[in-house]
Design an enzyme around this catalytic site. Structure first.
Site, PDB file in Angstrom:
ATOM      1  N   THR A  53       0.821  -1.210   0.000  1.00  0.00           N
ATOM      2  CA  THR A  53       0.000   0.000   0.000  1.00  0.00           C
ATOM      3  C   THR A  53       0.856   1.261   0.000  1.00  0.00           C
ATOM      4  O   THR A  53       1.986   1.248   0.500  1.00  0.00           O
ATOM      5  CB  THR A  53      -0.895  -0.010   1.264  1.00  0.00           C
ATOM      6  OG1 THR A  53      -1.477   1.274   1.446  1.00  0.00           O
ATOM      7  CG2 THR A  53      -0.095  -0.330   2.528  1.00  0.00           C
ATOM      8  N   ASP A  54       0.289   2.359  -0.497  1.00  0.00           N
ATOM      9  CA  ASP A  54       0.994   3.647  -0.442  1.00  0.00           C
ATOM     10  C   ASP A  54       1.116   4.165   0.989  1.00  0.00           C
ATOM     11  O   ASP A  54       1.897   5.078   1.261  1.00  0.00           O
ATOM     12  CB  ASP A  54       0.295   4.690  -1.332  1.00  0.00           C
ATOM     13  CG  ASP A  54      -1.175   4.933  -0.999  1.00  0.00           C
ATOM     14  OD1 ASP A  54      -1.711   4.277  -0.078  1.00  0.00           O
ATOM     15  OD2 ASP A  54      -1.785   5.799  -1.665  1.00  0.00           O
ATOM     16  N   LYS A 113       2.235  -3.333   7.303  1.00  0.00           N
ATOM     17  CA  LYS A 113       2.467  -3.470   5.852  1.00  0.00           C
ATOM     18  C   LYS A 113       3.901  -3.023   5.518  1.00  0.00           C
ATOM     19  O   LYS A 113       4.582  -3.646   4.687  1.00  0.00           O
ATOM     20  CB  LYS A 113       1.453  -2.652   5.056  1.00  0.00           C
ATOM     21  CG  LYS A 113       0.035  -3.172   5.086  1.00  0.00           C
ATOM     22  CD  LYS A 113      -0.139  -4.579   4.505  1.00  0.00           C
ATOM     23  CE  LYS A 113       0.096  -4.648   3.013  1.00  0.00           C
ATOM     24  NZ  LYS A 113      -0.245  -5.998   2.471  1.00  0.00           N
ATOM     25  N   GLN A 151     -20.538   4.461   2.356  1.00  0.00           N
ATOM     26  CA  GLN A 151     -21.397   5.607   2.033  1.00  0.00           C
ATOM     27  C   GLN A 151     -22.464   5.217   1.005  1.00  0.00           C
ATOM     28  O   GLN A 151     -23.608   5.645   1.110  1.00  0.00           O
ATOM     29  CB  GLN A 151     -20.559   6.789   1.509  1.00  0.00           C
ATOM     30  CG  GLN A 151     -19.339   7.142   2.342  1.00  0.00           C
ATOM     31  CD  GLN A 151     -19.591   7.236   3.849  1.00  0.00           C
ATOM     32  OE1 GLN A 151     -20.717   7.402   4.299  1.00  0.00           O
ATOM     33  NE2 GLN A 151     -18.535   7.117   4.641  1.00  0.00           N
ATOM     34  N   ASN A 166     -12.265  13.493   0.666  1.00  0.00           N
ATOM     35  CA  ASN A 166     -13.396  12.637   1.047  1.00  0.00           C
ATOM     36  C   ASN A 166     -14.720  13.368   0.868  1.00  0.00           C
ATOM     37  O   ASN A 166     -15.728  12.779   0.485  1.00  0.00           O
ATOM     38  CB  ASN A 166     -13.230  12.181   2.502  1.00  0.00           C
ATOM     39  CG  ASN A 166     -12.016  11.289   2.676  1.00  0.00           C
ATOM     40  OD1 ASN A 166     -11.551  10.665   1.714  1.00  0.00           O
ATOM     41  ND2 ASN A 166     -11.494  11.224   3.897  1.00  0.00           N
TER      42      ASN A 166
END
Ligand code: NAD
Ligand code: DAU
Length: 332
Positions: free
Chosen positions: A121-122, A152, A192, A247
């Site tokens: 992952t970043d 990670k 959502q 977001n």
């Protein structure tokens, strides 16, 4: 290469990768998955039985991993505890699976001389300021901030050490936030979407200013396949599709797609240590391997994803109440 082992193949990105492999290659796939709360065999239905096999088991089970590894030409390692909020509540499974499980897999791959691709992952690079013109590259410093991202990062470093010390035939990819079908309803976009479908107002942590760099999960799959086929051993490749959005923007887009008022959301208390912004520079992958993302229209990708959740309520409904009750306990 004829046969691959896909760990975590019943989870969100793993199952999308397996479906992608079935369509775009002739490879035989064995999935090894523990079926934690995050994995379901329902995400793998309809696959051709002659080219697909499912093994329920733990990547920390050394005997099982050692028996499966010599049956394949490569291991593609997706399995992980993947949710930051969970890692803040109970970090233990993150250490066991993300560190212990990766250790078990690379020991087997080194023993059997098996090609290994590690999915990461970043978030291992920490976060960026909102106004920072820089993006993460393969030479960015490791600065993980949550229990999830720390484990990670540790797993990436294990793989790098096994390459250098033992000649493990491995590559690593670090990707940004994925969206698309089969994502667990604990994650931001499906939470959502399913809230909106249930007539519940979306919930934004803090002020909703945090930025994520969204990529469609199908583009993650095509990038991983490229790296598996043509990546240079020992190298890391960043995967991203230039999809930075706050977001708040994402929630406003989802509300608009659903025909609701763009401000029909609530602000709730922030995630502790909440990373502000992620942004990926994927030019190495594009330049060296000729990869390009196929999904360029985020609005259309979100619409398709909302439609998938409308059409597949049987898939997500069983998880929804328990997920929301966990969030209620966290004040989210
Ligand atoms: P997920 O939580 O949806 O799925 C994880 C899968 O791993 C599940 O099927 C689960 O049952 C399985 N699993 C967990 N522990 C296991 C164990 N001990 N043994 C065997 N199987 C086990 O996760 P995801 O979002 O699909 O993420 C997959 C990988 O991609 C992870 O390594 C994650 O760090 C990485 N990643 C995710 C994103 C993202 O946006 N979701 C972005 C970049 C990288
Ligand atoms: O960057 C890659 C990472 O992306 C992966 O390594 C992780 O496995 C994956 O879970 C994801 O991590 P995030 O923490 O960015 O994803 P999450 O879906 O949990 O949240 C995305 C953003 O939305 C984050 O800024 C927190 C916020 N959020 C999340 C939820 C669930 C909200 O504002 N409201 C919510 O209800």
């Amino acid at each position: 290469m004829q046969r691959i082992l896909v760990t975590g193949g019943a989870g969100f990105i793993g199952c999308n990768f397996v479906h992608f492999i079935m369509v775009h290659t002739r490879l035989h796939v064995t999935v090894l998955d523990k079926l934690t709360y995050a994995g379901t065999i329902d995400s793998l239905s309809g696959l051709p039985s002659g080219r697909f096999e499912f093994v329920q088991g733990d990547i920390c089970d050394a005997a099982l991993v050692d028996s499966l590894t010599p049956t394949v030409d490569a291991v593609v390692h997706f399995a992980a505890e993947s949710h930051n909020d969970n890692s803040l509540e109970d970090p233990r499974p993150f250490l066991d699976t993300n560190l212990g499980g990766t250790f078990t897999l690379i020991e087997a791959a080194r023993k059997h001389g098996t090609r290994f691709h590690h999915i990461s992952t970043d978030e291992v690079y920490g976060d960026l300021a909102l106004e920072d013109p820089d993006r993460f590259t393969e030479s960015s410093a490791y600065r993980p901030t949550s229990p999830y991202s720390a484990t990670k990062a540790g797993s990436d470093l294990l793989v790098r050490a096994w390459v250098r010390s033992f000649g493990l035939q491995a590559t690593i990819s670090n990707c940004s936030n994925n969206y698309g079908p089969y994502q667990h309803v604990e994650k931001f976009i499906p939470r959502q979407i399913t809230n909106i479908l249930d007539g519940v107002r979306p919930r934004l942590y803090g002020q909703g200013r945090n930025v994520r760099d969204w990529i469609h999960v199908a583009d993650h799959s095509s990038a991983v396949l490229k790296i598996l086929e043509a990546g240079r051993i020992g190298e890391t490749y960043l995967i991203g599709a230039d999809g930075e959005r706050s977001n708040r923007e994402v929630v406003e887009m989802l509300l608009e797609i659903a025909g609701k008022s763009r401000d029909a959301y609530d602000l709730v208390h922030d995630r502790p240590g909440h990373d502000l912004r992620y942004a990926i520079d994927s030019s190495k992958l594009r330049r060296e391997l000729g990869w390009m993302p196929g999904y360029r229209d985020f609005d259309a990708g979100l619409s398709d994803t909302m439609q998938w959740y409308r059409d597949n309520e049987d898939w997500w409904r069983p998880q929804k109440a328990a997920t929301e009750s966990k969030y209620a306990g966290q004040g989210h």
